[in-house]
Motif scaffolding. Sequence first.
Motif, PDB file in Angstrom:
ATOM      1  N   GLU A   9       0.839  -1.194   0.000  1.00 16.08           N
ATOM      2  CA  GLU A   9       0.000   0.000   0.000  1.00 16.08           C
ATOM      3  C   GLU A   9       0.874   1.244   0.000  1.00 16.08           C
ATOM      4  N   GLY A  10       0.496   2.241  -0.761  1.00 16.73           N
ATOM      5  CA  GLY A  10       1.303   3.434  -0.819  1.00 16.73           C
ATOM      6  C   GLY A  10       0.533   4.727  -0.905  1.00 16.73           C
ATOM      7  N   ARG A  11      -0.749   4.660  -1.181  1.00 15.28           N
ATOM      8  CA  ARG A  11      -1.503   5.897  -1.380  1.00 15.28           C
ATOM      9  C   ARG A  11      -2.176   6.411  -0.118  1.00 15.28           C
ATOM     10  N   THR A  12      -2.492   5.530   0.810  1.00 21.72           N
ATOM     11  CA  THR A  12      -3.256   5.977   1.971  1.00 21.72           C
ATOM     12  C   THR A  12      -2.422   6.099   3.244  1.00 21.72           C
ATOM     13  N   PHE A  13      -1.229   5.559   3.259  1.00 23.93           N
ATOM     14  CA  PHE A  13      -0.385   5.625   4.450  1.00 23.93           C
ATOM     15  C   PHE A  13       0.457   6.884   4.457  1.00 23.93           C
ATOM     16  N   ASP A  14       0.823   7.335   5.659  1.00 26.45           N
ATOM     17  CA  ASP A  14       1.797   8.414   5.727  1.00 26.45           C
ATOM     18  C   ASP A  14       3.177   7.822   5.445  1.00 26.45           C
ATOM     19  N   ILE A  15       4.155   8.659   5.260  1.00 23.94           N
ATOM     20  CA  ILE A  15       5.465   8.213   4.793  1.00 23.94           C
ATOM     21  C   ILE A  15       6.158   7.271   5.769  1.00 23.94           C
ATOM     22  N   PHE A  16       5.938   7.441   7.077  1.00 25.51           N
ATOM     23  CA  PHE A  16       6.619   6.586   8.048  1.00 25.51           C
ATOM     24  C   PHE A  16       6.006   5.192   8.113  1.00 25.51           C
ATOM     25  N   ASN A  17       4.688   5.086   8.000  1.00 19.28           N
ATOM     26  CA  ASN A  17       4.065   3.757   7.925  1.00 19.28           C
ATOM     27  C   ASN A  17       4.475   3.042   6.652  1.00 19.28           C
ATOM     28  N   LEU A  18       4.530   3.755   5.556  1.00 15.24           N
ATOM     29  CA  LEU A  18       4.960   3.172   4.297  1.00 15.24           C
ATOM     30  C   LEU A  18       6.398   2.666   4.400  1.00 15.24           C
ATOM     31  N   MET A  19       7.267   3.462   5.023  1.00 18.39           N
ATOM     32  CA  MET A  19       8.658   3.065   5.202  1.00 18.39           C
ATOM     33  C   MET A  19       8.743   1.782   6.033  1.00 18.39           C
ATOM     34  N   GLU A  20       7.962   1.681   7.101  1.00 22.82           N
ATOM     35  CA  GLU A  20       7.985   0.484   7.940  1.00 22.82           C
ATOM     36  C   GLU A  20       7.499  -0.747   7.178  1.00 22.82           C
ATOM     37  N   HIS A  21       6.504  -0.575   6.305  1.00 22.04           N
ATOM     38  CA  HIS A  21       6.033  -1.703   5.495  1.00 22.04           C
ATOM     39  C   HIS A  21       7.124  -2.164   4.531  1.00 22.04           C
ATOM     40  N   TYR A  22       7.778  -1.238   3.862  1.00 19.34           N
ATOM     41  CA  TYR A  22       8.874  -1.608   2.966  1.00 19.34           C
ATOM     42  C   TYR A  22       9.978  -2.330   3.733  1.00 19.34           C
ATOM     43  N   LEU A  23      10.347  -1.815   4.891  1.00 19.28           N
ATOM     44  CA  LEU A  23      11.394  -2.448   5.686  1.00 19.28           C
ATOM     45  C   LEU A  23      10.985  -3.854   6.108  1.00 19.28           C
ATOM     46  N   ILE A  45      18.287  14.196   3.702  1.00 23.33           N
ATOM     47  CA  ILE A  45      19.220  14.847   2.773  1.00 23.33           C
ATOM     48  C   ILE A  45      18.501  15.333   1.519  1.00 23.33           C
ATOM     49  N   ASN A  46      17.532  14.552   1.035  1.00 19.73           N
ATOM     50  CA  ASN A  46      16.812  14.886  -0.190  1.00 19.73           C
ATOM     51  C   ASN A  46      15.592  15.771   0.036  1.00 19.73           C
ATOM     52  N   GLY A  47      15.383  16.200   1.285  1.00 25.49           N
ATOM     53  CA  GLY A  47      14.299  17.132   1.568  1.00 25.49           C
ATOM     54  C   GLY A  47      12.921  16.533   1.664  1.00 25.49           C
ATOM     55  N   VAL A  48      12.827  15.207   1.764  1.00 25.18           N
ATOM     56  CA  VAL A  48      11.526  14.574   1.885  1.00 25.18           C
ATOM     57  C   VAL A  48      10.967  14.780   3.287  1.00 25.18           C
ATOM     58  N   ILE A  49      11.848  14.715   4.294  1.00 23.07           N
ATOM     59  CA  ILE A  49      11.452  14.979   5.668  1.00 23.07           C
ATOM     60  C   ILE A  49      12.413  16.019   6.238  1.00 23.07           C
ATOM     61  N   LYS A  50      11.994  16.650   7.310  1.00 22.58           N
ATOM     62  CA  LYS A  50      12.850  17.620   7.981  1.00 22.58           C
ATOM     63  C   LYS A  50      13.014  17.198   9.427  1.00 22.58           C
TER      64      LYS A  50
END
Length: 54
Positions: A9-23, A45-50
């Motif tokens: 899933e990638g459209r409904t999760f926030d970026i941190f939940n998505l990252m945990e699923h990929y991991l 580094i790429n400006g996706v998160i601060k």
Amino acid sequence: MGFNQFKIEGRTFDIFNLMEHYLYYMVKPEYINKARLTLLRNMSINGVIKILDE
């Protein structure tokens, strides 16, 4: 053996939940912490998160 119609899933999760699923699905358990740190650093580094300094 393999995956048939596998989708993370990638459209409904926030970026941190998505990252945990990929991991969880793509990294061996003994490397998850190192991969998480590397991924967070690259996203910063790429400006996706601060990351705020206190």
